[in-house]
Design a protein around this motif. Sequence first.
Motif, PDB file in Angstrom:
ATOM      1  N   THR A  76       0.832  -1.203   0.000  1.00 27.82           N
ATOM      2  CA  THR A  76       0.000   0.000   0.000  1.00 27.82           C
ATOM      3  C   THR A  76       0.868   1.254   0.000  1.00 27.82           C
ATOM      4  OG1 THR A  76      -1.735  -1.195   1.233  1.00 27.82           O
ATOM      5  CG2 THR A  76      -1.875   1.213   1.174  1.00 27.82           C
ATOM      6  N   LEU A  77       1.920   1.247   0.822  1.00 31.73           N
ATOM      7  CA  LEU A  77       2.826   2.398   0.875  1.00 31.73           C
ATOM      8  C   LEU A  77       3.530   2.618  -0.463  1.00 31.73           C
ATOM      9  CD1 LEU A  77       4.499   2.042   4.396  1.00 31.73           C
ATOM     10  CD2 LEU A  77       2.856   3.766   3.664  1.00 31.73           C
ATOM     11  N   MET A  78       3.887   1.530  -1.139  1.00 33.09           N
ATOM     12  CA  MET A  78       4.512   1.664  -2.455  1.00 33.09           C
ATOM     13  C   MET A  78       3.582   2.389  -3.425  1.00 33.09           C
ATOM     14  SD  MET A  78       6.305  -2.083  -2.890  1.00 33.09           S
ATOM     15  CE  MET A  78       6.638  -1.845  -4.644  1.00 33.09           C
ATOM     16  N   GLY A  79       2.311   2.004  -3.394  1.00 33.25           N
ATOM     17  CA  GLY A  79       1.339   2.651  -4.270  1.00 33.25           C
ATOM     18  C   GLY A  79       1.142   4.116  -3.934  1.00 33.25           C
ATOM     19  N   ILE A  80       1.050   4.421  -2.636  1.00 32.60           N
ATOM     20  CA  ILE A  80       0.879   5.811  -2.205  1.00 32.60           C
ATOM     21  C   ILE A  80       2.078   6.646  -2.644  1.00 32.60           C
ATOM     22  CG2 ILE A  80       0.752   7.348  -0.201  1.00 32.60           C
ATOM     23  CD1 ILE A  80      -0.742   5.091   1.271  1.00 32.60           C
ATOM     24  N   ASP A  81       3.286   6.146  -2.359  1.00 32.34           N
ATOM     25  CA  ASP A  81       4.502   6.897  -2.653  1.00 32.34           C
ATOM     26  C   ASP A  81       4.663   7.157  -4.150  1.00 32.34           C
ATOM     27  OD1 ASP A  81       7.120   8.034  -1.868  1.00 32.34           O
ATOM     28  OD2 ASP A  81       7.925   6.338  -2.989  1.00 32.34           O
ATOM     29  N   GLU A  82       4.440   6.126  -4.965  1.00 36.22           N
ATOM     30  CA  GLU A  82       4.597   6.285  -6.414  1.00 36.22           C
ATOM     31  C   GLU A  82       3.654   7.354  -6.966  1.00 36.22           C
ATOM     32  OE1 GLU A  82       4.312   2.650  -8.578  1.00 36.22           O
ATOM     33  OE2 GLU A  82       6.015   1.717  -7.552  1.00 36.22           O
ATOM     34  N   ARG A  83       2.386   7.292  -6.540  1.00 34.97           N
ATOM     35  CA  ARG A  83       1.427   8.246  -7.076  1.00 34.97           C
ATOM     36  C   ARG A  83       1.670   9.658  -6.528  1.00 34.97           C
ATOM     37  NH1 ARG A  83      -3.166   7.260  -9.666  1.00 34.97           N
ATOM     38  NH2 ARG A  83      -1.791   5.705 -10.609  1.00 34.97           N
ATOM     39  N   VAL A 284      -7.478 -14.971  -1.647  1.00 37.14           N
ATOM     40  CA  VAL A 284      -8.140 -13.800  -2.208  1.00 37.14           C
ATOM     41  C   VAL A 284      -7.068 -12.745  -2.422  1.00 37.14           C
ATOM     42  CG1 VAL A 284      -9.838 -11.983  -1.845  1.00 37.14           C
ATOM     43  CG2 VAL A 284     -10.296 -14.289  -1.007  1.00 37.14           C
ATOM     44  N   HIS A 285      -6.843 -12.361  -3.659  1.00 42.61           N
ATOM     45  CA  HIS A 285      -5.820 -11.366  -3.962  1.00 42.61           C
ATOM     46  C   HIS A 285      -6.416  -9.974  -3.860  1.00 42.61           C
ATOM     47  CE1 HIS A 285      -2.966  -9.344  -7.076  1.00 42.61           C
ATOM     48  NE2 HIS A 285      -2.610  -9.085  -5.831  1.00 42.61           N
ATOM     49  N   ILE A 286      -5.924  -9.208  -2.894  1.00 48.02           N
ATOM     50  CA  ILE A 286      -6.332  -7.808  -2.746  1.00 48.02           C
ATOM     51  C   ILE A 286      -5.268  -6.944  -3.413  1.00 48.02           C
ATOM     52  CG2 ILE A 286      -6.804  -5.946  -1.108  1.00 48.02           C
ATOM     53  CD1 ILE A 286      -7.676  -8.069   0.886  1.00 48.02           C
ATOM     54  N   HIS A 287      -5.684  -6.002  -4.215  1.00 50.12           N
ATOM     55  CA  HIS A 287      -4.743  -5.159  -4.952  1.00 50.12           C
ATOM     56  C   HIS A 287      -4.288  -3.999  -4.062  1.00 50.12           C
ATOM     57  CE1 HIS A 287      -5.344  -7.126  -8.918  1.00 50.12           C
ATOM     58  NE2 HIS A 287      -6.518  -7.430  -8.385  1.00 50.12           N
ATOM     59  N   PHE A 288      -3.363  -4.302  -3.134  1.00 58.70           N
ATOM     60  CA  PHE A 288      -2.935  -3.309  -2.151  1.00 58.70           C
ATOM     61  C   PHE A 288      -2.235  -2.116  -2.801  1.00 58.70           C
ATOM     62  CE2 PHE A 288      -2.912  -7.281   0.441  1.00 58.70           C
ATOM     63  CZ  PHE A 288      -3.864  -6.906   1.366  1.00 58.70           C
ATOM     64  N   LYS A 289      -1.344  -2.369  -3.748  1.00 59.61           N
ATOM     65  CA  LYS A 289      -0.606  -1.277  -4.377  1.00 59.61           C
ATOM     66  C   LYS A 289      -1.563  -0.351  -5.129  1.00 59.61           C
ATOM     67  CE  LYS A 289       3.331  -0.266  -7.371  1.00 59.61           C
ATOM     68  NZ  LYS A 289       4.408  -0.841  -8.212  1.00 59.61           N
TER      69      LYS A 289
END
Length: 332
Positions: A76-83, A284-289
């Motif tokens: 989740t942090l990777m997704g937040i940081d990238e965006r 169950v795959h949750i799309h965290f990023k």
Amino acid sequence: MKTIADIAKIAGVAKSTVSRFLNGGSVSEETKRKIEQVINETGYTPNAFAQSLKAKQTNMIGTIVPRLDSYATSRTLMGIDERLRELNYHMLVSNTGQDLQREIENIYTLAKQKAAGIILLATQVTDAHLQAFRTIDIPVLLVGQQHEEVYSLIHDDETAGYAIGKYIAQRGHKKIAFLGVGEYDVAVGVKRKKGVAQALREHAEEVEARFFETTFNMTDAAEKAEQLFDEFSPSALICATDNIAFGAMKAAYRKKKYVPKDISITGFGGYEVTAMMHPSLTTVHIHFKEAGQMAADHITKLIKGEDIPKLTYSRFELVLRESVDIRTDHLL
């Protein structure tokens, strides 16, 4: 590395003048040229964090997390940081170590540090949280939990729980156990369990279901799984997280139960390691990023005063692998 004081000395101006120039304040054209020349010659780069603390409007987004040793948190942090980088914002991460009091304190601290907004990866939303949100008067976005008073981005836990419960029941399992966590965590402890329970109720005539609780810790999960194997002896065990599933697979090994021949096991989360283990884990795959990227989009829109939905769901998908077997004995 050069400092503001160094730049001021070389340019022959006061330190306060350099600071005013860097923060967009009023500086004469001649002085501006001097400072710009020195900055270009020295390669000086302003400290973005220090600048933001002095500015009326910062580009810092505070992100509060309950723990760092978590796949879900890191993705989740990777997704937040990238965006946020794409949007020209910076992320400040504050880890609470699963201490609710520290979580509340960090909300106030980030507001004092002039964070433009806060993303909170919450495990609970208490009255103290709500009071803090009202007091700080800056945009707040919950991720993973929801509350009617707060903008929230959640994983569709109940629907996902229903999907995995239905899948296991349709594979012919008669005795099904669910191993979850306490209801203090609404998303994992309540909604995932609720979805599974609903799916199994639809097969009540043919399925016997039992629900058990443990913690997020793999060792605790392994101990509880061993206990429920003795008490209930299910043919399938649905686990509320992949970590709990890892503990359950260890317990099965200790009990000399083969997965999936003797016991089918599923997880929840979709950690990368679940594809590499043997047998590979149905989960169950949750799309965290992706959820992190959405969170960054939403908090920046709130900062700009733009409208977003009060509640948003992230995506999930069932990943069917080797850890679940079909039971044909119900057909005999």
